[in-house]
Design a protein around this motif. Structure first.
Motif, PDB file in Angstrom:
ATOM      1  N   TRP A 234       1.015  -1.039  -0.049  1.00  0.00           N
ATOM      2  CA  TRP A 234       0.109   0.045  -0.057  1.00  0.00           C
ATOM      3  C   TRP A 234       0.856   1.241  -0.111  1.00  0.00           C
ATOM      4  CZ3 TRP A 234      -2.341   2.830   4.739  1.00  0.00           C
ATOM      5  CH2 TRP A 234      -3.328   3.546   4.474  1.00  0.00           C
ATOM      6  N   GLU A 426      -7.538   2.961  -3.707  1.00  0.00           N
ATOM      7  CA  GLU A 426      -6.171   2.920  -3.141  1.00  0.00           C
ATOM      8  C   GLU A 426      -5.316   2.327  -4.037  1.00  0.00           C
ATOM      9  OE1 GLU A 426      -5.381   4.600  -0.355  1.00  0.00           O
ATOM     10  OE2 GLU A 426      -7.355   4.974   0.317  1.00  0.00           O
ATOM     11  N   PHE A 428      -1.533   0.271  -4.823  1.00  0.00           N
ATOM     12  CA  PHE A 428      -0.599  -0.820  -4.227  1.00  0.00           C
ATOM     13  C   PHE A 428       0.259  -1.132  -5.175  1.00  0.00           C
ATOM     14  CE2 PHE A 428      -4.266  -1.468  -1.477  1.00  0.00           C
ATOM     15  CZ  PHE A 428      -3.816  -2.128  -0.330  1.00  0.00           C
TER      16      PHE A 428
END
Length: 657
Positions: A234, A426, A428
């Motif tokens: 992340w 998000e 990664f």
């Protein structure tokens, strides 16, 4: 009669073996026809003690300092008088003299100073030998030069010797006497090389002691893609609390996201790949070999040096080892197939590597323009039966041969891949490597240095099948080891704070030389300023106190690194010795003004280093304990008759190499 003076007996024997005719061993010499080959035993002469210049200097007093000889004197070493007598007699019979010292600064000094000390006024030729094999020595004998060509090299070595004497004698006396005033019953040895090396270790130990671990947190997720599984990490945005390296300081955002990740669907939103080509590492200099041998086999720098000397002098399997060069002459490339064939044929590991070599390839390692007095370490071409060597000798020889063999392998070609997954708004990231052409790499390792990724396609779907938050802590700096300290000495500019000085230091500048770095580490261990803890080198309590008591400038690498630059300039004829020495004396006055008993007393009281094991019990089992007395540490200097203390006996003269 022609007289050849070698630096050491092993070199003299190699020269005698290469001369035509039968040889006859005499007293300290070998006779071959009308040539006599004799030898030094390393340095036969040394700088005279201070009391040779003035008997008053037998007593150590601060008001005598600085001691600066008006006219320098050399005296015979205690074990050298017999061989000096032999040399004196042979010089009386000689018509010409050949200087056959090792092909470096110190080799030039130690033979030439004997020739001058004994008053020889006739012609002197210079014989330069990098390889003790008979064909190489015979070739060198056909290429004698005028020794006057190397006068500037001699001047640089002589200047180094005198400067080290001035620096070591004056500062060691000053801080020993200051230590005595502060209650320390022993000798403090200060040197222009050893003390900055000790300073590196002390500052690293202090950084470790002051270090406060800080927690941080990472979140990873395993993504199922069409042809496998990829782990991504992340990338928290600036909206979250991060440190200066982008690490997450608050675990709550990571845990909240981890709770939402199971089964989440995302995409491989960005895919980058870059092909890289990496040529083989160059053949070794001595220091580069010491670094690799310490990492791979846990060998000390001194062990590597001693092993190389054995491979060079006794077994004649490698070329001159005390080299700071990583390049080989053009002629070595032309002879490499034959040379390496003989050197590697009888060892299964080397024979396997030899079979894969392509001798039509030519790397940048072969360059006459980059070779000076020395060239890189390489096999001589003598047949090597590694089963008859010690394990350490065999391992070191394989490393040397491997780095030369690697020049005949293609470049390592890899594809570096970076992937970014988007899920729940998000990001990664994952990265890995694909080996396209292994090239020379299998000679060095069988491991993959970066994870291999499955085939990926930008835009493909990715599903989270596993995830976790890991709570971690920042880690303190690693303590120095033989490998990392030798590397620091080689690349000292990294430890220089002054931007102007940093810019003046080239990558090749460093603390010490190829020939002295191992000895410097052993000196600091013998004087109990350092101890070994496993593979780590740690400063003792007395070592730390000395650094804290000295002026900061005496403990930093800037001065000695710039010294080496000036000495190199003298050796190359671009600078003169006199201005260098004038600047040094002025510098000594400034440093001596900083000798302060109160500062020494405070340093001894504040020191919290590592105590060495008692004498006779080794250096590897040191325990860390605080002494209740400022004089409680083992700061005395050892000699053949035991410890010398500042009160019971006159302190021993100390110099630094």
């Amino acid at each position: 009669m022609r007289l050849i003076i070698a630096e050491k007996p092993s070199l003299a024997r190699a020269i005698a073996d290469a001369l035509p005719g039968a040889s006859k061993r005499g007293d300290g010499a070998i006779h071959v026809g009308d040539t006599i080959v004799t030898w030094c035993l390393g340095h036969l002469l040394e700088q005279a003690a201070p009391d040779t210049y003035d008997p008053a200097y037998k007593q150590w007093r601060l008001d005598h300092l600085p001691i600066v000889p008006a006219r320098w004197k050399l005296v015979p070493r205690s074990n050298a008088r017999g061989q000096l007598k032999v040399l004196r007699g042979l010089l009386k019979q000689a018509d010409e003299v050949v200087h056959a010292g090792d092909p470096d600064r110190e080799g030039q000094l130690l033979v030439q100073e004997v020739i001058e000390y004994l008053g020889w006024k006739g012609p002197v030729s210079r014989l330069l030998i990098n390889d003790l094999n008979r064909p190489a020595v015979r070739h060198a004998l056909t290429r004698l030069e005028d020794n006057a060509t190397y006068h500037s090299l001699y001047q640089a070595a002589e200047t180094r010797s005198r400067a080290d004497w001035l620096y070591g004698i004056n500062l060691s006396r000053a801080w020993t006497l200051t230590g005595r005033q502060a209650g320390h019953d022993g000798v403090f040895s200060v040197g222009r090389v050893q003390t900055p090396v000790l300073g590196l270790v002390v500052r690293r130990d202090q950084a470790i002691a002051r270090f406060t671990p800080r927690p941080f947190h990472v979140l990873w997720a395993d993504f199922k893609v069409a042809q496998g599984v990829v782990r991504g990490w992340w990338q928290p945005g600036d909206v979250h609390p991060l440190d200066d390296q982008g690490r997450l300081l608050d675990p709550r955002p990571a845990r909240e996201l981890a709770a939402r990740l199971p089964g989440a669907e995302g995409t491989l939103s960005q895919l980058e790949s870059r092909d890289k080509r990496q040529v083989a590492p160059l053949p070794y200099s001595l220091s580069a070999l010491q670094v690799d041998a310490a990492r791979r086999y846990k060998l000390s720098a001194k062990t590597v040096l001693d092993t190389c000397q054995s491979l060079y002098e006794r077994h004649r399997l490698i070329t001159y080892p005390r080299s700071d060069c990583r390049y080989l002459p053009d002629a070595h490339w032309q002879a490499a197939r034959e040379t390496l064939g003989r050197a590697c044929a009888q060892d299964p590991t080397l024979a396997g590597w030899l079979a894969g070599a392509d001798f039509s390839l030519r790397s940048k390692a072969w360059s006459d323009k980059r070779v000076g007095a020395h060239h890189a370490l390489a096999p001589t071409g003598a047949t090597a039966d590694l089963s008859r060597l010690s394990t350490t000798e065999a391992n070191v020889f394989r490393l040397i041969a491997r780095n030369v063999l690697a020049q005949f392998y293609p470049a390592l070609q890899t594809r570096e891949i970076k992937a970014e997954f988007s899920v729940l708004d998000e990001h990664f990231r994952a990265q890995g490597q694909e080996v396209l052409v292994p090239g020379w790499k299998p000679l060095f390792t069988t491991r993959d240095e970066a994870p291999l990724l499955p085939p990926l396609q930008e835009g493909e779907s990715a599903k989270v099948i596993d995830q976790a938050v890991e709570d971690r802590e920042t880690r303190p700096p690693e303590p120095f080891t033989d490998a990392s300290l030798i590397k620091a000495m080689m690349n000292i500019a990294r430890y220089v704070d002054d931007p102007a000085v940093k810019r003046t230091l080239r990558d090749t500048d460093g603390l010490g030389t190829e020939a002295t770095r191992a000895g410097i580490l052993e000196t600091l261990l013998d004087r109990r300023y350092l101890v070994r803890q496993g593979s780590a080198l740690r400063a003792t309590r007395i070592g730390q106190a000395l650094i804290d008591a000295l002026p900061d400038a005496a403990t930093r690498p800037e001065r000695t690194a710039i010294w080496e630059q000036r000495l190199r300039a003298i050796a190359e004829g671009d600078d003169q010795a006199a201005p260098f020495m004038t600047n040094l004396v002025a510098d000594l006055h400034t440093l001596l003004a900083g000798a302060d008993a109160q500062r020494m007393r405070q340093a001894l009281g504040d020191a919290d280093g590592f105590e060495p094991a008692p004498a006779g019990r080794g250096r590897g089992k040191a325990s860390r304990r605080r002494s209740s007395s400022p004089a409680g540490g083992r700061g005395t200097e050892k000699s053949g008759s035991g410890k010398r203390t500042a009160r019971s006996r006159r302190p021993r003269r100390t110099q630094d190499a």
